[in-house]
Design a protein around this motif. Sequence first.
Motif, PDB file in Angstrom:
ATOM      1  N   GLY A 271       0.661   5.049  17.248  1.00  0.00           N
ATOM      2  CA  GLY A 271       0.570   3.766  17.943  1.00  0.00           C
ATOM      3  C   GLY A 271       0.594   3.924  19.448  1.00  0.00           C
ATOM      4  N   TYR A 272       1.171   2.951  20.110  1.00  0.00           N
ATOM      5  CA  TYR A 272       1.074   2.860  21.566  1.00  0.00           C
ATOM      6  C   TYR A 272       2.421   2.702  22.265  1.00  0.00           C
ATOM      7  N   ASP A 273       2.435   3.209  23.479  1.00  0.00           N
ATOM      8  CA  ASP A 273       3.446   2.982  24.515  1.00  0.00           C
ATOM      9  C   ASP A 273       4.649   3.915  24.426  1.00  0.00           C
ATOM     10  N   LEU A 274       5.100   4.260  25.645  1.00  0.00           N
ATOM     11  CA  LEU A 274       6.163   5.252  25.762  1.00  0.00           C
ATOM     12  C   LEU A 274       7.504   4.566  25.985  1.00  0.00           C
ATOM     13  N   THR A 275       7.866   3.695  25.074  1.00  0.00           N
ATOM     14  CA  THR A 275       9.183   3.070  25.190  1.00  0.00           C
ATOM     15  C   THR A 275      10.231   4.023  24.620  1.00  0.00           C
ATOM     16  N   GLU A 276      11.466   3.778  24.962  1.00  0.00           N
ATOM     17  CA  GLU A 276      12.553   4.644  24.472  1.00  0.00           C
ATOM     18  C   GLU A 276      12.549   4.744  22.950  1.00  0.00           C
ATOM     19  N   GLU A 277      12.369   3.584  22.298  1.00  0.00           N
ATOM     20  CA  GLU A 277      12.420   3.548  20.828  1.00  0.00           C
ATOM     21  C   GLU A 277      11.276   4.356  20.222  1.00  0.00           C
ATOM     22  N   ASN A 278      10.090   4.216  20.833  1.00  0.00           N
ATOM     23  CA  ASN A 278       8.929   4.941  20.309  1.00  0.00           C
ATOM     24  C   ASN A 278       9.115   6.444  20.464  1.00  0.00           C
ATOM     25  N   LEU A 279       9.611   6.852  21.636  1.00  0.00           N
ATOM     26  CA  LEU A 279       9.813   8.285  21.873  1.00  0.00           C
ATOM     27  C   LEU A 279      10.879   8.840  20.928  1.00  0.00           C
TER      28      LEU A 279
ATOM     29  N   ASN B  32       0.847  -1.208   0.000  1.00  0.00           N
ATOM     30  CA  ASN B  32       0.000   0.000   0.000  1.00  0.00           C
ATOM     31  C   ASN B  32       0.877   1.250   0.000  1.00  0.00           C
ATOM     32  N   PRO B  33       1.625   1.476  -1.069  1.00  0.00           N
ATOM     33  CA  PRO B  33       2.582   2.599  -1.076  1.00  0.00           C
ATOM     34  C   PRO B  33       1.908   3.968  -0.995  1.00  0.00           C
ATOM     35  N   ASP B  34       0.594   3.988  -1.247  1.00  0.00           N
ATOM     36  CA  ASP B  34      -0.110   5.270  -1.171  1.00  0.00           C
ATOM     37  C   ASP B  34      -0.744   5.493   0.208  1.00  0.00           C
ATOM     38  N   ALA B  35      -0.422   4.640   1.170  1.00  0.00           N
ATOM     39  CA  ALA B  35      -1.031   4.784   2.508  1.00  0.00           C
ATOM     40  C   ALA B  35      -0.707   6.159   3.078  1.00  0.00           C
ATOM     41  N   ALA B  36      -1.745   6.820   3.567  1.00  0.00           N
ATOM     42  CA  ALA B  36      -1.534   8.147   4.148  1.00  0.00           C
ATOM     43  C   ALA B  36      -1.230   8.045   5.636  1.00  0.00           C
ATOM     44  N   ALA B  37      -1.676   6.969   6.257  1.00  0.00           N
ATOM     45  CA  ALA B  37      -1.401   6.781   7.689  1.00  0.00           C
ATOM     46  C   ALA B  37      -1.307   5.289   7.994  1.00  0.00           C
ATOM     47  N   MET B  38      -0.438   4.972   8.956  1.00  0.00           N
ATOM     48  CA  MET B  38      -0.327   3.578   9.407  1.00  0.00           C
ATOM     49  C   MET B  38      -0.410   3.607  10.926  1.00  0.00           C
ATOM     50  N   VAL B  39      -1.291   2.770  11.466  1.00  0.00           N
ATOM     51  CA  VAL B  39      -1.577   2.823  12.902  1.00  0.00           C
ATOM     52  C   VAL B  39      -1.376   1.443  13.514  1.00  0.00           C
ATOM     53  N   GLY B  40      -0.529   1.383  14.533  1.00  0.00           N
ATOM     54  CA  GLY B  40      -0.293   0.123  15.242  1.00  0.00           C
ATOM     55  C   GLY B  40      -0.982   0.141  16.592  1.00  0.00           C
ATOM     56  N   LEU B  41      -1.185  -1.047  17.150  1.00  0.00           N
ATOM     57  CA  LEU B  41      -1.913  -1.142  18.418  1.00  0.00           C
ATOM     58  C   LEU B  41      -1.031  -1.649  19.556  1.00  0.00           C
ATOM     59  N   CYS B  42       0.232  -1.937  19.250  1.00  0.00           N
ATOM     60  CA  CYS B  42       1.104  -2.552  20.257  1.00  0.00           C
ATOM     61  C   CYS B  42       2.400  -1.761  20.426  1.00  0.00           C
ATOM     62  N   ALA B  43       3.176  -2.164  21.443  1.00  0.00           N
ATOM     63  CA  ALA B  43       4.397  -1.433  21.781  1.00  0.00           C
ATOM     64  C   ALA B  43       5.432  -1.349  20.654  1.00  0.00           C
ATOM     65  N   PRO B  44       5.684  -2.401  19.866  1.00  0.00           N
ATOM     66  CA  PRO B  44       6.771  -2.282  18.874  1.00  0.00           C
ATOM     67  C   PRO B  44       6.412  -1.481  17.630  1.00  0.00           C
ATOM     68  N   ASP B  45       5.137  -1.140  17.453  1.00  0.00           N
ATOM     69  CA  ASP B  45       4.701  -0.580  16.170  1.00  0.00           C
ATOM     70  C   ASP B  45       5.272   0.801  15.858  1.00  0.00           C
ATOM     71  N   VAL B  46       5.248   1.713  16.830  1.00  0.00           N
ATOM     72  CA  VAL B  46       5.686   3.084  16.541  1.00  0.00           C
ATOM     73  C   VAL B  46       7.165   3.089  16.140  1.00  0.00           C
ATOM     74  N   ALA B  47       7.967   2.282  16.847  1.00  0.00           N
ATOM     75  CA  ALA B  47       9.395   2.206  16.493  1.00  0.00           C
ATOM     76  C   ALA B  47       9.560   1.658  15.070  1.00  0.00           C
ATOM     77  N   SER B  48       8.803   0.593  14.751  1.00  0.00           N
ATOM     78  CA  SER B  48       8.895   0.009  13.403  1.00  0.00           C
ATOM     79  C   SER B  48       8.447   1.009  12.342  1.00  0.00           C
ATOM     80  N   LEU B  49       7.314   1.661  12.621  1.00  0.00           N
ATOM     81  CA  LEU B  49       6.768   2.609  11.648  1.00  0.00           C
ATOM     82  C   LEU B  49       7.696   3.813  11.473  1.00  0.00           C
ATOM     83  N   GLY B  50       8.300   4.254  12.585  1.00  0.00           N
ATOM     84  CA  GLY B  50       9.240   5.377  12.511  1.00  0.00           C
ATOM     85  C   GLY B  50      10.429   5.027  11.630  1.00  0.00           C
ATOM     86  N   LYS B  51      10.934   3.804  11.843  1.00  0.00           N
ATOM     87  CA  LYS B  51      12.080   3.335  11.061  1.00  0.00           C
ATOM     88  C   LYS B  51      11.711   3.246   9.574  1.00  0.00           C
ATOM     89  N   LEU B  52      10.506   2.734   9.339  1.00  0.00           N
ATOM     90  CA  LEU B  52      10.027   2.574   7.959  1.00  0.00           C
ATOM     91  C   LEU B  52       9.826   3.940   7.299  1.00  0.00           C
TER      92      LEU B  52
END
Lengths: 358, 339
Positions: free
Chosen positions: A244-252, A212-232
């Motif tokens: 997404g969710y959770d205030l882990t170091e990677e997400n912040l 889905n290269p045209d995705a305007a937003a990607m939303v995760g529901l778990c702790a690893p998602d924001v870090a993964s999405l940020g990296k992506l």
Amino acid sequence: MSSRFYRAALMAGTAAIVMGAAASARAEEKISVGFVTHAQGNPFIQQIVDGAQAAADDLGVTLTVAQKSGGDPEAQLRAVQNFVSSGVQGVATSVPGESMAKGLNDIIASGVPIAQYNLLATSVKAAYVGEKSVESGRILGKMIVAKMGGAAAKGTVVIGNCFPGFPVLENRAKGVQESLKTAPGLKVLGPFDVKVSAVENYNHWEQLYAANPDAAAMVGLCAPDVASLGKLNAATGDKFIAGGYDLTEENLAAIKGGHAYVTLGQSAFVQGYLPIALLVDAIKNKKPTPVGFFNSGTQIVTADSVDMGNGLPKVTYAQAQAMASDPKATAVYYKPWTQSLAGAGLMAGMKPIAAESE
Amino acid sequence: MKDETMSQQTAPRAPEARRRLPDEIGVIVALAVMMTVIGVARPRFLNPLNLLTILGHTTFLGMLAVGMVFLLAIREIDLSVGWIFNFSAVFTALLMVAHIDPWICAVAGVIFGAGLGLLNGVLVTTLRLPAIIVTLGTFSMFQGLSLVVNNSRAVVPPGQDSSYFNAISAKLFGVLPVPAVVFLVLAVAMHLVLHRSRFGYRVQAVGSNPEAAELAGISNAMVRLQTLVLMGAICGLSGAMYVGFRGAIDPNEGSDFVLMVVAAVIIGGTPLSGGAGTVIGAVIGTLIIQVISSGLIFFGIDATWSTFVTGAVIVLAVSLDQIVKYQRTRRARRARPSG
């Protein structure tokens, strides 16, 4: 024969040293409680454990933690039963499945109090400390819609769930979807299974983006998602809004780097601290924990603002990042909140269990 | 490795054969040593009720381990056992939700499990592939289908005051969980099947030397098919009983069973090289895993150390077993008449 037994004795001795060396000292006169988690080596779960340890330190009880991986209800129930057999006076556990309910209720009926945190089974007759899962999903969805332009927003939103089947996560998805419906121009895909391990999680998001290269937003529901999405996002030119969710170091770090927009916290410290406080109260009063819902609060963090929830004082982004990796600093920050639990304050926030999914 | 293992299994009968100790003595000693160490340090551990609780903990994984012995004995591994267990349990629970008699649902669950095993077996024999490769695929197929039919949610059957739920949840003499009794009966039956039946001899023959077995008129394909069906049926039995015992089946239950099951069988002394197997060893292996898990909690070992300690104690248990086996082989060689 004698040689065999010498070797057996040698092995027994070594086994005793291996197990004994790692054993923590126990003071028999202290209250001792067990704490069972559904994941191991997970930064968010570790923050919950840190909160539980802070409560144990504050209340002068001995805390023993058993970490099970994979959200396996049977393994967690066995750990709870082992804790009870070992003589602890109460156990706090996340409840990743309904199949734990019968066993936990048997334990409660035998006089050992149980407290649930983070993941619940509504049929367990015990207190639950966690977020308002549907409501937090609504908040996340609302923030994504607002960022995309409000009710007139257009585009594709992809939702990922790292553990399909977990009621709390399903509720979050429900809340997100509800809010996204307020913008009829949005095309919502998913929730897709994006797995919980960091490597698999990133791979799945990468594949979803490739599809889905045209995705305007990607939303995760778990702790690893924001870090993964940020990296992506960083790797693909920051083309989509990530939440997404959770205030882990990677997400912040992903938020601060501008590669993700928002992450919602569910007050990991509270989810660890409050179950222990409820257990200690129940043990001292020789009664089970109350069957009710204790809202751990929702924290909202974007690059521009940090709301830690629970009426706690404002912090800077740097302070929030520092707390994510420093249990002592977190315990000091939460001191006004922990002090508010004294006396009647402990039960003040209790609601019916059904309020969790309202 | 294989020759050594075979020599252990077929050690010549010495004059002292009548007082020969069982092959599983190594793991039995390892288990006894562990229980003694924990019990001395934490006497509460040896409370009979706690020991029966541990036995109860072994039930569902232990049943799968019993079936896996047959597979390892023919040099195969079924990676899909956890999901056959789950899917069978979900199938059983969904039939119960449809208000079919729970006893019929349980039987249907066992047959369903056998059917999934049959699917594995047909794929393995027709594609002439090792089971580990085929079940790598069916692992995900069964998981996916199970998630589709349960809508990624727990299935909680109604009417849990019926005779099926009461019977499975009951405790014999007030202390021994019925599933544990079924597990022990299954283990004894499977032990006899492996060592006293034509099928068992065929399994060991195929695992020991497939070419020789084929020349002797034993169909390797049929034995592999039958063994995979047996594995599936045992998974189905375990799953159907799980629903009765816990009153629900969660979408991800069983996801990480396979590693524990294979570990229990190997700890128990069944060689990866095939040709032999020990059901009693698998039961002891499952008990060792549960005793370690319980011991960690009784000792209050910090969660961050527990994974290391679990591995270290397993290595020690396996080492102890190997030492005992080595001693036995050496004594047998010494006792063998020279020339």
